[in-house]
Design a protein around this motif. Structure first.
Motif, short mmCIF file in Angstrom:
data_model
loop_
_atom_site.label_atom_id
_atom_site.label_comp_id
_atom_site.label_asym_id
_atom_site.label_seq_id
_atom_site.Cartn_x
_atom_site.Cartn_y
_atom_site.Cartn_z
N ASP A 257 -2.76 42.44 69.69
CA ASP A 257 -3.59 42.72 70.86
C ASP A 257 -4.44 43.97 70.64
OD1 ASP A 257 -4.27 42.66 73.85
OD2 ASP A 257 -3.34 44.64 73.64
N PHE A 258 -5.75 43.77 70.54
CA PHE A 258 -6.72 44.86 70.55
C PHE A 258 -7.78 44.49 71.58
CE2 PHE A 258 -4.80 46.46 66.74
CZ PHE A 258 -5.16 47.80 66.68
N SER A 259 -7.33 44.39 72.83
CA SER A 259 -8.21 43.94 73.91
C SER A 259 -8.78 45.16 74.65
CB SER A 259 -7.45 43.00 74.84
OG SER A 259 -6.27 43.63 75.34
N ILE A 260 -8.75 45.14 75.97
CA ILE A 260 -9.20 46.26 76.77
C ILE A 260 -8.09 46.61 77.75
CG2 ILE A 260 -11.66 45.76 76.52
CD1 ILE A 260 -11.59 44.40 79.25
N THR B 26 -5.22 51.04 74.06
CA THR B 26 -4.80 52.22 74.82
C THR B 26 -5.32 52.11 76.25
OG1 THR B 26 -6.75 53.44 74.06
CG2 THR B 26 -4.75 53.65 72.75
N GLY B 27 -4.82 52.99 77.11
CA GLY B 27 -5.32 53.05 78.47
C GLY B 27 -4.53 52.24 79.49
N ALA C 288 1.26 51.03 69.19
CA ALA C 288 0.87 52.25 68.49
C ALA C 288 -0.50 52.67 68.99
CB ALA C 288 0.84 52.03 66.98
N SER C 289 -0.66 53.95 69.22
CA SER C 289 -1.98 54.46 69.59
C SER C 289 -2.94 54.38 68.42
CB SER C 289 -1.88 55.89 70.09
OG SER C 289 -1.33 56.74 69.10
#
Length: 233
Positions: free
Chosen positions: A46-49, A72-73, A95-96
């Motif tokens: 997952d590298f979404s928003i 992140t977020g 992981a950040s």
């Protein structure tokens, strides 16, 4: 492995390149609107928003698909994800920053914080520089660095654009076009300065780390970190 890419922007496409090079198959490319069946995948990355990451991750865990997240977020719901993972006996890594170099940098940061712990003549600051399309500030990496210092020193808090009073660590966030990510920890006194710095030259390091993490996670159960993946503990 069959990999689901949840988030098919610049990072998702970089991860795809690395995954294919390492012999994996991309079975889902989700950029926000496509319908998909997560059980078609052996593992999800997952590298979404921030607004959709929680739903992506919980969907994976509810369907027993191991999931690696670098979004992140959304961490106000992190504990809920951990509880769900444990309840479903799933597998999860957040992981950040998945860069192998950054995770080594995290450990150096902790060790330096221990050494500087009782030297109150030094003021501690963090600066992070990223591309102008980054949605959150400070970066998740900067927050992880600040937390690493707090856990290993007398510092008690961090703030964005704050000051060094009351054991606080100020973080400065700079946004500049086409900068993948630069993080600097500084200890300044009236007689000298000590700096440690990590500079990413491109996104390949982040992508490689995410794929390595997904390979490592595929046959495991539990909640892990990149320190586990790289045996840095």
């Amino acid at each position: 492995m069959k990999i689901a890419l949840l988030g098919y922007g610049r990072m998702g496409k970089e991860i795809e390149k690395i995954a294919l090079q390492r012999g994996h198959e991309i079975v889902i490319r989700y950029s926000g609107e496509e319908e998909y069946n997560i059980t078609d995948a052996d593992v999800a990355i997952d590298f979404s928003i921030p607004t959709v990451a929680y739903d992506n991750i919980t969907n994976c865990l509810k369907n027993n698909v191991p999931v690696v997240s670098g979004t992140t977020g959304w961490l106000d719901k992190y504990d809920e994800v951990v509880d769900l993972c444990k309840t479903n006996k799933g597998a999860f890594i957040y992981a950040s920053n998945f860069s192998l170099g950054v995770n080594i940098f995290f450990e150096l940061n902790k060790q330096l914080a221990k050494m500087m712990k009782n030297l109150d003549q030094y003021k501690t600051t963090i600066e992070e520089i990223h591309h102008t399309k980054k949605l959150d500030a400070p970066s998740g990496t900067a927050i992880t660095l600040a937390e690493g210092i707090i856990d290993n020193s007398l510092k008690s808090s961090w703030t964005l654009d704050g000051d060094t009073e009351n054991n606080n660590i100020p973080i400065t966030a700079v946004r500049t076009p086409d900068v993948p990510g630069t993080h600097t920890i500084s200890y300044d006194s009236i007689v000298d300065s000590i700096d440690i710095k990590h500079t990413a030259h491109n996104r390949q390091g982040f992508a490689l780390g995410a794929v390595i993490a997904s390979e490592w996670l595929a046959d495991k159960t539990g909640v892990f970190s990149m320190a586990d993946v790289l045996n840095l503990g």
